[in-house]
Write a protein that holds these residues in place. Structure first.
Motif, PDB file in Angstrom:
ATOM      1  N   ASP A 251      54.998 171.785  15.579  1.00 31.20           N
ATOM      2  CA  ASP A 251      56.055 172.157  16.698  1.00 31.20           C
ATOM      3  C   ASP A 251      57.047 171.855  15.970  1.00 31.20           C
ATOM      4  O   ASP A 251      57.013 170.260  17.027  1.00 31.20           O
ATOM      5  N   ARG A 252      57.956 172.177  15.846  1.00 34.80           N
ATOM      6  CA  ARG A 252      59.124 171.000  15.388  1.00 34.80           C
ATOM      7  C   ARG A 252      60.160 171.079  16.902  1.00 34.80           C
ATOM      8  O   ARG A 252      61.444 170.335  17.227  1.00 34.80           O
ATOM      9  N   SER A 253      59.493 171.306  17.450  1.00 34.45           N
ATOM     10  CA  SER A 253      60.979 171.965  18.914  1.00 34.45           C
ATOM     11  C   SER A 253      60.343 170.477  20.146  1.00 34.45           C
ATOM     12  O   SER A 253      61.381 170.320  20.751  1.00 34.45           O
ATOM     13  N   ALA A 254      58.980 170.030  19.559  1.00 32.59           N
ATOM     14  CA  ALA A 254      58.084 169.188  20.728  1.00 32.59           C
ATOM     15  C   ALA A 254      59.494 167.751  20.864  1.00 32.59           C
ATOM     16  O   ALA A 254      59.852 167.508  19.573  1.00 32.59           O
ATOM     17  N   ALA A 255      59.019 167.227  22.614  1.00 33.02           N
ATOM     18  CA  ALA A 255      59.955 165.950  21.604  1.00 33.02           C
ATOM     19  C   ALA A 255      61.074 165.976  21.824  1.00 33.02           C
ATOM     20  O   ALA A 255      61.440 165.242  20.871  1.00 33.02           O
ATOM     21  N   ALA A 256      62.081 166.898  22.447  1.00 32.52           N
ATOM     22  CA  ALA A 256      63.101 166.915  21.877  1.00 32.52           C
ATOM     23  C   ALA A 256      63.639 166.952  20.619  1.00 32.52           C
ATOM     24  O   ALA A 256      64.738 166.667  20.265  1.00 32.52           O
ATOM     25  N   GLY A 257      62.853 167.622  19.817  1.00 37.15           N
ATOM     26  CA  GLY A 257      63.273 167.970  18.354  1.00 37.15           C
ATOM     27  C   GLY A 257      62.514 167.076  17.642  1.00 37.15           C
ATOM     28  O   GLY A 257      62.891 167.032  16.258  1.00 37.15           O
ATOM     29  N   ARG A 258      61.713 166.059  17.789  1.00 38.33           N
ATOM     30  CA  ARG A 258      61.173 164.971  17.278  1.00 38.33           C
ATOM     31  C   ARG A 258      60.263 165.146  16.564  1.00 38.33           C
ATOM     32  O   ARG A 258      59.385 165.129  15.167  1.00 38.33           O
ATOM     33  N   GLY A 259      59.989 166.379  17.403  1.00 39.24           N
ATOM     34  CA  GLY A 259      57.866 167.216  16.369  1.00 39.24           C
ATOM     35  C   GLY A 259      57.289 166.439  17.285  1.00 39.24           C
ATOM     36  O   GLY A 259      56.983 165.952  17.090  1.00 39.24           O
ATOM     37  N   MET A 260      55.929 167.758  17.406  1.00 36.94           N
ATOM     38  CA  MET A 260      54.380 167.187  17.501  1.00 36.94           C
ATOM     39  C   MET A 260      53.347 168.413  16.317  1.00 36.94           C
ATOM     40  O   MET A 260      53.694 169.868  15.716  1.00 36.94           O
ATOM     41  N   VAL A 261      52.516 167.356  15.882  1.00 29.63           N
ATOM     42  CA  VAL A 261      51.969 167.960  15.138  1.00 29.63           C
ATOM     43  C   VAL A 261      50.248 168.075  15.666  1.00 29.63           C
ATOM     44  O   VAL A 261      49.938 166.512  15.995  1.00 29.63           O
ATOM     45  N   TRP A 262      49.770 168.923  15.284  1.00 30.76           N
ATOM     46  CA  TRP A 262      47.840 168.588  16.499  1.00 30.76           C
ATOM     47  C   TRP A 262      47.055 169.258  15.582  1.00 30.76           C
ATOM     48  O   TRP A 262      47.053 170.560  14.936  1.00 30.76           O
ATOM     49  N   THR A 263      46.379 169.436  15.637  1.00 30.20           N
ATOM     50  CA  THR A 263      44.676 169.975  15.316  1.00 30.20           C
ATOM     51  C   THR A 263      43.891 169.803  16.609  1.00 30.20           C
ATOM     52  O   THR A 263      43.712 168.944  17.306  1.00 30.20           O
ATOM     53  N   TYR A 264      42.034 170.405  16.176  1.00 27.34           N
ATOM     54  CA  TYR A 264      41.681 170.142  16.865  1.00 27.34           C
ATOM     55  C   TYR A 264      39.736 169.993  15.826  1.00 27.34           C
ATOM     56  O   TYR A 264      40.206 170.322  14.774  1.00 27.34           O
ATOM     57  N   ALA A 265      38.561 169.733  16.936  1.00 24.25           N
ATOM     58  CA  ALA A 265      37.419 170.133  15.533  1.00 24.25           C
ATOM     59  C   ALA A 265      36.834 170.230  17.174  1.00 24.25           C
ATOM     60  O   ALA A 265      37.162 169.567  17.992  1.00 24.25           O
ATOM     61  N   THR A 266      36.031 171.071  17.174  1.00 25.47           N
ATOM     62  CA  THR A 266      34.896 171.084  17.980  1.00 25.47           C
ATOM     63  C   THR A 266      33.214 170.803  17.899  1.00 25.47           C
ATOM     64  O   THR A 266      33.046 170.363  16.303  1.00 25.47           O
ATOM     65  N   GLN A 267      32.309 171.115  18.690  1.00 27.98           N
ATOM     66  CA  GLN A 267      31.501 170.604  18.307  1.00 27.98           C
ATOM     67  C   GLN A 267      30.475 171.390  17.417  1.00 27.98           C
ATOM     68  O   GLN A 267      29.753 171.069  16.516  1.00 27.98           O
ATOM     69  N   ALA A 268      30.743 172.720  17.389  1.00 23.91           N
ATOM     70  CA  ALA A 268      30.452 173.339  16.416  1.00 23.91           C
ATOM     71  C   ALA A 268      30.617 173.221  14.667  1.00 23.91           C
ATOM     72  O   ALA A 268      30.292 173.030  13.564  1.00 23.91           O
ATOM     73  N   ASP A 269      31.743 172.773  14.644  1.00 22.31           N
ATOM     74  CA  ASP A 269      32.282 172.232  13.559  1.00 22.31           C
ATOM     75  C   ASP A 269      31.383 171.373  13.082  1.00 22.31           C
ATOM     76  O   ASP A 269      30.963 171.157  12.167  1.00 22.31           O
ATOM     77  N   LEU A 270      31.155 170.150  14.061  1.00 20.21           N
ATOM     78  CA  LEU A 270      30.321 168.608  13.950  1.00 20.21           C
ATOM     79  C   LEU A 270      29.012 169.304  13.286  1.00 20.21           C
ATOM     80  O   LEU A 270      28.695 169.219  11.968  1.00 20.21           O
ATOM     81  N   ALA A 271      27.945 170.403  13.625  1.00 16.43           N
ATOM     82  CA  ALA A 271      26.720 170.893  14.217  1.00 16.43           C
ATOM     83  C   ALA A 271      27.208 171.416  12.274  1.00 16.43           C
ATOM     84  O   ALA A 271      26.150 171.674  11.528  1.00 16.43           O
ATOM     85  N   ARG A 272      27.880 172.418  11.812  1.00 12.66           N
ATOM     86  CA  ARG A 272      28.010 173.498  11.051  1.00 12.66           C
ATOM     87  C   ARG A 272      28.057 172.541   9.654  1.00 12.66           C
ATOM     88  O   ARG A 272      27.236 172.228   8.752  1.00 12.66           O
TER      89      ARG A 272
END
Ligand code: 5GP
Ligand code: MN
Length: 344
Positions: free
Chosen positions: A236-257
């Motif tokens: 998201d380039r507009s986050a933090a007053a245009g400085r940008g934020m990148v994010w992701t996630y991992a679930t318990q199911a991802d770990l189990a798989r």
């Protein structure tokens, strides 16, 4: 404020000397005073390395009625299982009930002690840490906010006690220092950090072997899991007053798989924070259903420790964390909503 020469700043002379006295006053031997060492939940290299390095030093001084522990599952990340001093580790249920001395390592707040918080009732509690957000919950607080790692504080206390480094202690402290400086890459990698690393390496440890074991070895399934988690990252380039934020996630199911343990996710923040278009990087890791351990990093535009504290966590200016709730999208939106108010 008086400080001890060569020691990291932020700690008074009175505190250094109180900590040294607390250790020197211990009765040695198997029937001597009980000493309980504690590091934070989900221990990382600095937590374990600084605690075990100090434990080995105490043992060498004859302080042998000694246990080391942390709250939560008694499971060490594979890379740390062979650290010197792991024979001193016990599950939290086997911690001393009424120790004469409690020492905590890399623990920024009582909440990071889990159920072991009860041990703060001990007659003497010495806190060794380097988090600016430390809540100073000990009787003696060796909190050095500009120190690169808790192991820097440990080294200073060993110097104060006149205990020389040996190879095993050095391996623990090196793992701690290398972990918290991102292998000597982060801003707080000062001349003093390299000077400490030089003294540690001079004991005969092998930085190449240690780095390969701790940082550059992971199971095939962990690599495949990382691929999936990185693939779903959002910018998201507009986050933090245009400085940008990148994010992701991992679930318990991802770990189990992929048949992987949760600690495997902790290094994923590194590729995420390398994204050029974002100042802020976020990895949202499911712990139990709907609860997320959130890692925050900034390249300098946002004080993420203030973001984390506002959301019930803590950490450093450019590296912090908290526990989030809801969906990963909701957690990311909550973080984003706190960025503008915490621009540096
Ligand atoms: P990491 O993202 O590597 O887990 O944590 C980064 C920094 O934030 C570390 O210094 C860690 O101690 C701190 N931190 C992470 N999670 C929490 C939390 O839930 N509470 C507090 N007080 N600090 C946290
Ligand atoms: Mn640390």
């Amino acid at each position: 404020m008086t400080t001890t020469s060569g020691a990291p700043g932020g700690v008074t002379e009175a505190e250094w000397s109180a900590a040294a006295e607390a250790v020197r006053g211990l009765a040695p031997g198997p029937a001597g005073d009980e000493v309980q060492l504690i590091c934070h939940v989900n221990p990382d290299g600095d937590a374990l390395g600084s605690m075990l390095g100090f434990a080995l030093a105490l043992r060498k001084q004859g302080i042998t009625n000694l246990r080391a522990t942390f709250a939560g599952d008694f499971e060490l990340p594979t890379p740390y299982q062979d650290l010197p001093g792991t024979d001193l580790l016990v599950p939290e249920q086997e911690a001393f009930h009424d120790p004469a001395l409690v020492m905590t390592f890399d623990v920024a707040a009582e909440s990071r002690l889990g159920d072991l918080v009860r041990l703060l009732a001990a007659p003497c509690v010495v806190v060794l840490d380097h988090h600016a957000s430390n809540t100073r919950f000990g009787h003696v607080n060796l909190v050095a906010p500009r120190a690169a790692a808790t192991s820097v504080v440990v080294d200073a206390l060993l110097g104060r006690l006149g205990i020389p480094l040996d190879r095993e202690m050095a391996e623990c402290l090196y793992v701690a220092l290398a972990t918290d400086t991102g292998s000597f890459k982060f801003d707080m990698t000062t001349p003093e950090v390299h000077e400490l690393a030089a003294r540690l390496i001079a004991t005969g440890i092998s930085p190449g072997d240690i780095s390969r074991r701790i940082f550059d070895t992971r199971p095939f399934g962990a690599m495949k899991l990382a691929g999936e988690v990185l693939e779903r990252a959002t910018l998201d380039r507009s986050a933090a007053a245009g400085r940008g934020m990148v994010w992701t996630y991992a679930t318990q199911a991802d770990l189990a798989r992929h048949d992987q343990r949760p600690y495997i996710l902790d290094t994923l923040i590194d590729p995420v924070r390398s994204v050029a278009e974002a100042d802020v990087a976020v990895v949202i890791k499911e712990t139990v259903q709907g609860d997320w351990s959130v890692s925050l990093r900034s390249k300098g535009a946002v004080d993420v420790s203030r973001v984390a504290v506002a959301l019930g966590g803590g950490g450093h200016r450019l590296a912090a964390g908290f526990t989030g709730h809801g969906t990963p999208q909701e957690v990311a939106a909550t973080v984003m909503a706190h960025l503008d108010a915490n621009l540096i």
